[in-house]
Design a protein around this motif. Structure first.
Motif, short mmCIF file in Angstrom:
data_model
loop_
_atom_site.label_atom_id
_atom_site.label_comp_id
_atom_site.label_asym_id
_atom_site.label_seq_id
_atom_site.Cartn_x
_atom_site.Cartn_y
_atom_site.Cartn_z
N ALA A 17 -1.11 -3.30 -0.28
CA ALA A 17 0.23 -3.24 0.18
C ALA A 17 0.65 -5.16 -0.16
O ALA A 17 -0.51 -6.08 -0.21
N ASP A 18 2.37 -5.06 -0.47
CA ASP A 18 1.95 -6.57 -0.90
C ASP A 18 2.81 -7.44 0.81
O ASP A 18 3.54 -6.59 1.49
N VAL A 19 3.15 -8.86 0.26
CA VAL A 19 3.15 -9.88 1.45
C VAL A 19 4.00 -10.57 1.43
O VAL A 19 2.86 -11.05 -0.10
N ALA A 20 4.66 -11.36 1.35
CA ALA A 20 5.26 -12.65 0.98
C ALA A 20 4.93 -13.63 2.33
O ALA A 20 5.05 -13.47 3.43
N GLY A 53 8.03 -5.73 -1.77
CA GLY A 53 7.73 -4.17 -2.12
C GLY A 53 7.35 -3.02 -1.87
O GLY A 53 8.60 -2.64 -1.58
N ALA A 54 6.68 -2.25 -2.51
CA ALA A 54 7.01 -0.57 -2.63
C ALA A 54 6.97 -0.02 -0.63
O ALA A 54 7.51 0.43 -0.86
N VAL A 55 6.39 -0.87 0.01
CA VAL A 55 6.76 -0.76 1.40
C VAL A 55 7.25 -0.77 2.22
O VAL A 55 7.93 -0.59 2.77
N GLU A 82 -0.46 6.60 10.55
CA GLU A 82 -1.69 5.67 9.85
C GLU A 82 -1.64 4.60 9.39
O GLU A 82 -2.10 3.07 9.44
N TYR A 83 -1.43 4.91 8.06
CA TYR A 83 -1.15 3.38 6.65
C TYR A 83 -0.06 2.75 6.90
O TYR A 83 -0.76 1.71 7.35
N ARG A 84 0.78 3.28 7.53
CA ARG A 84 1.68 2.24 8.04
C ARG A 84 1.80 1.21 9.11
O ARG A 84 2.17 0.14 9.28
N ARG A 85 0.90 1.81 10.14
CA ARG A 85 0.42 0.97 11.30
C ARG A 85 -0.54 0.18 10.79
O ARG A 85 -0.18 -1.12 11.15
#
Length: 135
Positions: free
Chosen positions: A117-120, A104-106, A67-70
Motif C-alpha cells: 500500500a502506498d502512503v503519502a 496509489g492503487a488503494v 480484511e486487507y482494506r481494514r
C-alpha cells in the motif's frame, strides 16, 4: 434400398464396423433461418459475453478482501499517530501538522490482495524548506 438395413462392414483386422446411425437433425439454428453471417455474429456475441464473464470472475479472485482494506486503514492510522507524536515534540505555531494518507492503487481501487500500500506524507505549504527536508 427400401428400408433394408445394410450389413456391417468388416475391417481388415476382423473387427466389425457398423455405419454411423443416422440422427435426425433438429438443430434450432436450422429452424431460425439465420444466414451464415448472422449465425457467425451470434456466436461471436456469445463468446464475447463468455470472455467478459470469465474476466470478471478472475478479477474477483484477486480483488482485495475487507480484511486487507481494514489492515491498510489501520496501518495508515498508526503512521498518522506516529507523525502527530513527532510533530508534538517540536511544535510549529500556526503550521498544521503533516497528514498521512493512502494513495496509489488503494485510492484508485486497483489494488490486489496482499499488495503493498502506498502512503503519502502531506506537509503544509507554509512549512519552512529546512523543516520539509527534516520530515
Amino acid at each position: 434400398e427400401g428400408g433394408k438395413v445394410p450389413e456391417p462392414a468388416v475391417a481388415a483386422d476382423g473387427v466389425s464396423v457398423a455405419p454411423p446411425a443416422k440422427r435426425k437433425r433438429s438443430g434450432r439454428w436450422q429452424e431460425d433461418g439465420l444466414e451464415d453471417e448472422d449465425l457467425s455474429s451470434a456466436i461471436i456475441r456469445c463468446k464475447t459475453k463468455g470472455i467478459a464473464q470469465e474476466l470478471a470472475a478472475l478479477a474477483g479472485m484477486i480483488a482485495p478482501s475487507e480484511e486487507y482494506r481494514r489492515a491498510v486503514k489501520w496501518c495508515v492510522s498508526l503512521l498518522q499517530t506516529a507523525v502527530l507524536a513527532a510533530w508534538a515534540a517540536t511544535p510549529r505555531h500556526g503550521v498544521p501538522p503533516p497528514r498521512v494518507e493512502a494513495c496509489g492503487a488503494v485510492t484508485q481501487g486497483t489494488e490486489l490482495e496482499g499488495s503493498d500500500a502506498d502512503v503519502a506524507l502531506l506537509l503544509a505549504p507554509q512549512l519552512a524548506p529546512q523543516d520539509r527536508e527534516a520530515w
